[in-house]
Design a protein around this motif. Structure first.
Motif, PDB file in Angstrom:
ATOM      1  N   VAL A   1       0.848  -1.203   0.000  1.00  0.00           N
ATOM      2  CA  VAL A   1       0.000   0.000   0.000  1.00  0.00           C
ATOM      3  C   VAL A   1       0.878   1.246   0.000  1.00  0.00           C
ATOM      4  O   VAL A   1       0.600   2.212  -0.716  1.00  0.00           O
ATOM      5  CB  VAL A   1      -0.967  -0.004   1.202  1.00  0.00           C
ATOM      6  CG1 VAL A   1      -1.749   1.292   1.288  1.00  0.00           C
ATOM      7  CG2 VAL A   1      -1.913  -1.186   1.115  1.00  0.00           C
ATOM      8  N   VAL A   2       1.951   1.213   0.779  1.00  0.00           N
ATOM      9  CA  VAL A   2       2.881   2.347   0.814  1.00  0.00           C
ATOM     10  C   VAL A   2       3.487   2.568  -0.565  1.00  0.00           C
ATOM     11  O   VAL A   2       3.563   3.706  -1.054  1.00  0.00           O
ATOM     12  CB  VAL A   2       3.991   2.136   1.867  1.00  0.00           C
ATOM     13  CG1 VAL A   2       5.061   3.213   1.754  1.00  0.00           C
ATOM     14  CG2 VAL A   2       3.402   2.115   3.267  1.00  0.00           C
ATOM     15  N   ALA A   3       3.913   1.495  -1.222  1.00  0.00           N
ATOM     16  CA  ALA A   3       4.508   1.617  -2.554  1.00  0.00           C
ATOM     17  C   ALA A   3       3.518   2.233  -3.541  1.00  0.00           C
ATOM     18  O   ALA A   3       3.881   3.109  -4.335  1.00  0.00           O
ATOM     19  CB  ALA A   3       4.973   0.246  -3.048  1.00  0.00           C
ATOM     20  N   LYS A   4       2.261   1.790  -3.488  1.00  0.00           N
ATOM     21  CA  LYS A   4       1.238   2.363  -4.369  1.00  0.00           C
ATOM     22  C   LYS A   4       0.982   3.823  -4.037  1.00  0.00           C
ATOM     23  O   LYS A   4       0.829   4.660  -4.928  1.00  0.00           O
ATOM     24  CB  LYS A   4      -0.054   1.551  -4.266  1.00  0.00           C
ATOM     25  CG  LYS A   4       0.063   0.172  -4.873  1.00  0.00           C
ATOM     26  CD  LYS A   4      -1.207  -0.633  -4.666  1.00  0.00           C
ATOM     27  CE  LYS A   4      -1.054  -2.043  -5.211  1.00  0.00           C
ATOM     28  NZ  LYS A   4      -2.309  -2.818  -5.075  1.00  0.00           N
ATOM     29  N   PHE A   5       0.936   4.132  -2.743  1.00  0.00           N
ATOM     30  CA  PHE A   5       0.722   5.512  -2.305  1.00  0.00           C
ATOM     31  C   PHE A   5       1.842   6.419  -2.815  1.00  0.00           C
ATOM     32  O   PHE A   5       1.595   7.520  -3.324  1.00  0.00           O
ATOM     33  CB  PHE A   5       0.642   5.573  -0.772  1.00  0.00           C
ATOM     34  CG  PHE A   5       0.374   6.943  -0.240  1.00  0.00           C
ATOM     35  CD1 PHE A   5      -0.918   7.434  -0.187  1.00  0.00           C
ATOM     36  CD2 PHE A   5       1.412   7.742   0.199  1.00  0.00           C
ATOM     37  CE1 PHE A   5      -1.169   8.708   0.300  1.00  0.00           C
ATOM     38  CE2 PHE A   5       1.167   9.013   0.679  1.00  0.00           C
ATOM     39  CZ  PHE A   5      -0.131   9.497   0.732  1.00  0.00           C
ATOM     40  N   LEU A   6       3.089   5.961  -2.705  1.00  0.00           N
ATOM     41  CA  LEU A   6       4.232   6.749  -3.189  1.00  0.00           C
ATOM     42  C   LEU A   6       4.169   6.934  -4.702  1.00  0.00           C
ATOM     43  O   LEU A   6       4.532   7.998  -5.216  1.00  0.00           O
ATOM     44  CB  LEU A   6       5.542   6.092  -2.767  1.00  0.00           C
ATOM     45  CG  LEU A   6       5.812   6.082  -1.258  1.00  0.00           C
ATOM     46  CD1 LEU A   6       7.075   5.276  -0.947  1.00  0.00           C
ATOM     47  CD2 LEU A   6       5.902   7.495  -0.699  1.00  0.00           C
ATOM     48  N   ALA A   7       3.697   5.906  -5.418  1.00  0.00           N
ATOM     49  CA  ALA A   7       3.551   6.015  -6.870  1.00  0.00           C
ATOM     50  C   ALA A   7       2.494   7.070  -7.216  1.00  0.00           C
ATOM     51  O   ALA A   7       2.672   7.860  -8.150  1.00  0.00           O
ATOM     52  CB  ALA A   7       3.172   4.665  -7.469  1.00  0.00           C
ATOM     53  N   ILE A   8       1.399   7.096  -6.454  1.00  0.00           N
ATOM     54  CA  ILE A   8       0.358   8.109  -6.673  1.00  0.00           C
ATOM     55  C   ILE A   8       0.921   9.501  -6.409  1.00  0.00           C
ATOM     56  O   ILE A   8       0.703  10.430  -7.194  1.00  0.00           O
ATOM     57  CB  ILE A   8      -0.870   7.839  -5.781  1.00  0.00           C
ATOM     58  CG1 ILE A   8      -1.559   6.547  -6.206  1.00  0.00           C
ATOM     59  CG2 ILE A   8      -1.842   9.017  -5.822  1.00  0.00           C
ATOM     60  CD1 ILE A   8      -2.589   6.042  -5.203  1.00  0.00           C
ATOM     61  N   ALA A   9       1.637   9.661  -5.297  1.00  0.00           N
ATOM     62  CA  ALA A   9       2.218  10.968  -4.958  1.00  0.00           C
ATOM     63  C   ALA A   9       3.149  11.445  -6.071  1.00  0.00           C
ATOM     64  O   ALA A   9       3.106  12.608  -6.478  1.00  0.00           O
ATOM     65  CB  ALA A   9       2.971  10.879  -3.629  1.00  0.00           C
ATOM     66  N   LYS A  10       3.975  10.538  -6.586  1.00  0.00           N
ATOM     67  CA  LYS A  10       4.904  10.903  -7.662  1.00  0.00           C
ATOM     68  C   LYS A  10       4.141  11.303  -8.920  1.00  0.00           C
ATOM     69  O   LYS A  10       4.459  12.310  -9.554  1.00  0.00           O
ATOM     70  CB  LYS A  10       5.844   9.735  -7.958  1.00  0.00           C
ATOM     71  CG  LYS A  10       6.901  10.055  -8.973  1.00  0.00           C
ATOM     72  CD  LYS A  10       7.876   8.898  -9.131  1.00  0.00           C
ATOM     73  CE  LYS A  10       8.960   9.273 -10.129  1.00  0.00           C
ATOM     74  NZ  LYS A  10       9.950   8.196 -10.271  1.00  0.00           N
ATOM     75  N   LYS A  11       3.115  10.529  -9.268  1.00  0.00           N
ATOM     76  CA  LYS A  11       2.327  10.814 -10.467  1.00  0.00           C
ATOM     77  C   LYS A  11       1.619  12.173 -10.356  1.00  0.00           C
ATOM     78  O   LYS A  11       1.505  12.904 -11.334  1.00  0.00           O
ATOM     79  CB  LYS A  11       1.290   9.713 -10.681  1.00  0.00           C
ATOM     80  CG  LYS A  11       0.490   9.860 -11.942  1.00  0.00           C
ATOM     81  CD  LYS A  11      -0.426   8.671 -12.153  1.00  0.00           C
ATOM     82  CE  LYS A  11      -1.195   8.843 -13.462  1.00  0.00           C
ATOM     83  NZ  LYS A  11      -2.079   7.712 -13.720  1.00  0.00           N
ATOM     84  N   GLU A  12       1.165  12.504  -9.132  1.00  0.00           N
ATOM     85  CA  GLU A  12       0.482  13.771  -8.913  1.00  0.00           C
ATOM     86  C   GLU A  12       1.444  14.918  -8.575  1.00  0.00           C
ATOM     87  O   GLU A  12       1.011  16.028  -8.274  1.00  0.00           O
ATOM     88  CB  GLU A  12      -0.563  13.610  -7.813  1.00  0.00           C
ATOM     89  CG  GLU A  12      -1.694  12.698  -8.221  1.00  0.00           C
ATOM     90  CD  GLU A  12      -2.844  12.695  -7.232  1.00  0.00           C
ATOM     91  OE1 GLU A  12      -2.788  13.408  -6.208  1.00  0.00           O
ATOM     92  OE2 GLU A  12      -3.819  11.973  -7.506  1.00  0.00           O
ATOM     93  N   ARG A  13       2.740  14.615  -8.584  1.00  0.00           N
ATOM     94  CA  ARG A  13       3.784  15.607  -8.295  1.00  0.00           C
ATOM     95  C   ARG A  13       3.560  16.279  -6.937  1.00  0.00           C
ATOM     96  O   ARG A  13       3.623  17.496  -6.799  1.00  0.00           O
ATOM     97  CB  ARG A  13       3.878  16.657  -9.406  1.00  0.00           C
ATOM     98  CG  ARG A  13       4.310  16.062 -10.719  1.00  0.00           C
ATOM     99  CD  ARG A  13       4.440  17.101 -11.780  1.00  0.00           C
ATOM    100  NE  ARG A  13       4.917  16.467 -13.000  1.00  0.00           N
ATOM    101  CZ  ARG A  13       5.062  17.106 -14.132  1.00  0.00           C
ATOM    102  NH1 ARG A  13       4.777  18.376 -14.220  1.00  0.00           N
ATOM    103  NH2 ARG A  13       5.505  16.468 -15.194  1.00  0.00           N
TER     104      ARG A  13
END
Length: 70
Positions: free
Chosen positions: A22-34
């Protein structure tokens, strides 16, 4: 709905344990949303509280200087 906290509202740290995937997915979302992960966490928590208050009514907070209960 009260909206976002005031700028003068002091910030506090909030922690918790979440599955690594879940953390990995959350970090991917944060990166995608800058966004910084901490900014995204704040946004998610603020949105959750706003949605809760919309459905259940405003949450009464203790007076300044007293400790909130868990």
């Amino acid at each position: 709905m009260a909206g976002r906290p005031k700028v003068s509202d002091p910030k506090q740290t909030l922690g918790g344990r979440v599955a690594g995937s879940v953390v990995a997915k959350f970090l991917a979302i944060a990166k995608k949303e800058r966004r910084k992960p901490s900014e995204l966490v704040a946004l998610v928590v603020e949105d959750y509280v706003a949605a809760y208050e919309k459905e259940n009514g405003p949450i009464s907070l203790p007076s300044p200087g007293s400790s909130p209960t868990q």
